[in-house]
Design a protein around this motif. Structure first.
Motif, short mmCIF file in Angstrom:
data_model
loop_
_atom_site.label_atom_id
_atom_site.label_comp_id
_atom_site.label_asym_id
_atom_site.label_seq_id
_atom_site.Cartn_x
_atom_site.Cartn_y
_atom_site.Cartn_z
N GLU A 19 0.84 -1.22 0.00
CA GLU A 19 0.00 0.00 0.00
C GLU A 19 0.86 1.25 0.00
O GLU A 19 0.57 2.22 -0.70
N LEU A 20 1.93 1.24 0.79
CA LEU A 20 2.80 2.42 0.89
C LEU A 20 3.58 2.62 -0.41
O LEU A 20 3.75 3.75 -0.88
N ALA A 168 17.18 -8.27 0.35
CA ALA A 168 16.67 -8.63 1.67
C ALA A 168 16.30 -7.36 2.43
O ALA A 168 17.04 -6.38 2.41
N ILE A 169 15.14 -7.40 3.09
CA ILE A 169 14.67 -6.26 3.89
C ILE A 169 14.42 -6.78 5.29
O ILE A 169 13.77 -7.82 5.45
N LYS A 170 14.91 -6.05 6.31
CA LYS A 170 14.60 -6.44 7.69
C LYS A 170 13.13 -6.07 7.93
O LYS A 170 12.79 -4.89 7.98
N GLU A 176 7.01 2.24 9.17
CA GLU A 176 7.70 3.35 8.48
C GLU A 176 9.18 3.03 8.26
O GLU A 176 9.73 3.32 7.20
N SER A 177 9.83 2.42 9.27
CA SER A 177 11.27 2.15 9.13
C SER A 177 11.51 1.08 8.05
O SER A 177 12.50 1.12 7.33
N ILE A 178 10.58 0.15 7.93
CA ILE A 178 10.70 -0.88 6.89
C ILE A 178 10.52 -0.22 5.53
O ILE A 178 11.28 -0.48 4.58
N LYS A 183 12.28 2.21 0.17
CA LYS A 183 12.42 3.41 -0.67
C LYS A 183 13.86 3.57 -1.14
O LYS A 183 14.12 3.96 -2.27
N THR A 184 14.82 3.29 -0.25
CA THR A 184 16.23 3.43 -0.61
C THR A 184 16.57 2.50 -1.77
O THR A 184 17.28 2.89 -2.71
N ILE A 185 16.03 1.29 -1.74
CA ILE A 185 16.31 0.34 -2.82
C ILE A 185 15.62 0.78 -4.12
O ILE A 185 16.23 0.82 -5.18
#
Ligand code: B4P
Length: 191
Positions: A19-20, A168-170, A176-178, A183-185
């Protein structure tokens, strides 16, 4: 054109982060889980079949889900980009997706793998079951879904790693932190 596969175990936050991403990047969303739940709610023939698998925590047969995906994809073929949420879940589904996109000179650009420990997944899904009453969010079905994820879905990590698309994403911490990690990727992939 940005085609994203959002990947992770049941309860890893795929729907939540999708959604984000859609809001931020203006992409179309294809969630096979959402599609099937609409069919179940409308009591269609497909819904009746889907319900039998979903309530047991099993995957629908590849042929069936690949056909559904092909139809939806055809409707969205002019989209700026698509986020695939809950699809692919097996290697044949990934191969079918590649073929469908390649026909239009497109491909998956990025695979985002939301990594979350099993205990946290179970807690999240049980909490959602209590709030939303989803028929597959109960302890027994959650365990089957996790078993199916480990046996049938995790080989996709290697598949997309070989394609150079796996990130890989933590998947724990605040929503928001996820999303910041995502967004950086994605910033590296949008022009
Ligand atoms: P899905 O709808 O895809 O179900 P899911 O794996 O549970 O993911 P979902 O997106 O809903 O949950 P999320 O992690 O966002 O599929 C359902 C079923 O349909 C499958 O089991 C299968 O039977 C069938 N199916 C679907 N696609 C198929 C395919 N391709 N092939 C065959 N069969 C298919 O969220 C979970 C919870 O965690 C939420 O309550 C959320 O609020 C919470 N949460 C999210 N992020 C959080 C965070 N950072 N911290 C705390 N909580 C968080």
């Amino acid at each position: 054109m940005l085609n994203i596969v959002i990947f992770g175990a049941p309860g890893s936050g795929k729907g939540t982060q999708s959604e984000l991403i859609i809001k931020e990047f203006g992409l179309e969303h294809i969630s096979t889980g959402d599609l099937l739940r609409v069919e179940i709610k409308n009591k269609t023939e497909l819904g009746k079949i889907a319900g039998q698998y979903i309530d047991k925590g099993q995957l629908l047969p590849d042929d069936l889900i690949i056909d559904i995906l092909a139809n939806v994809l055809e409707e969205k073929k002019n989209a700026k980009g698509i986020i695939f949420d809950g699809y692919p879940r097996t290697i044949p589904q990934a191969e079918a997706l590649k073929k469908m996109l390649n026909k239009h000179n497109k491909d998956v650009n990025v695979m985002l793998n939301l990594e979350v420990e099993e205990e946290e997944l179970i807690n999240r899904l049980i909490a959602r079951g209590l709030i939303q009453g989803r028929s597959d969010d109960n302890r027994e079905t959650i365990q089957s879904r996790l078993d199916v994820y480990h046996s049938q879905t995790t080989p996709l990590v290697e598949y997309y790693t070989k394609e150079g698309k796996h990130h890989a994403i933590k998947g724990t911490g605040s929503i928001e932190s996820i999303f910041e990690q995502i967004k950086t990727i994605l910033a590296k992939h949008v022009g």
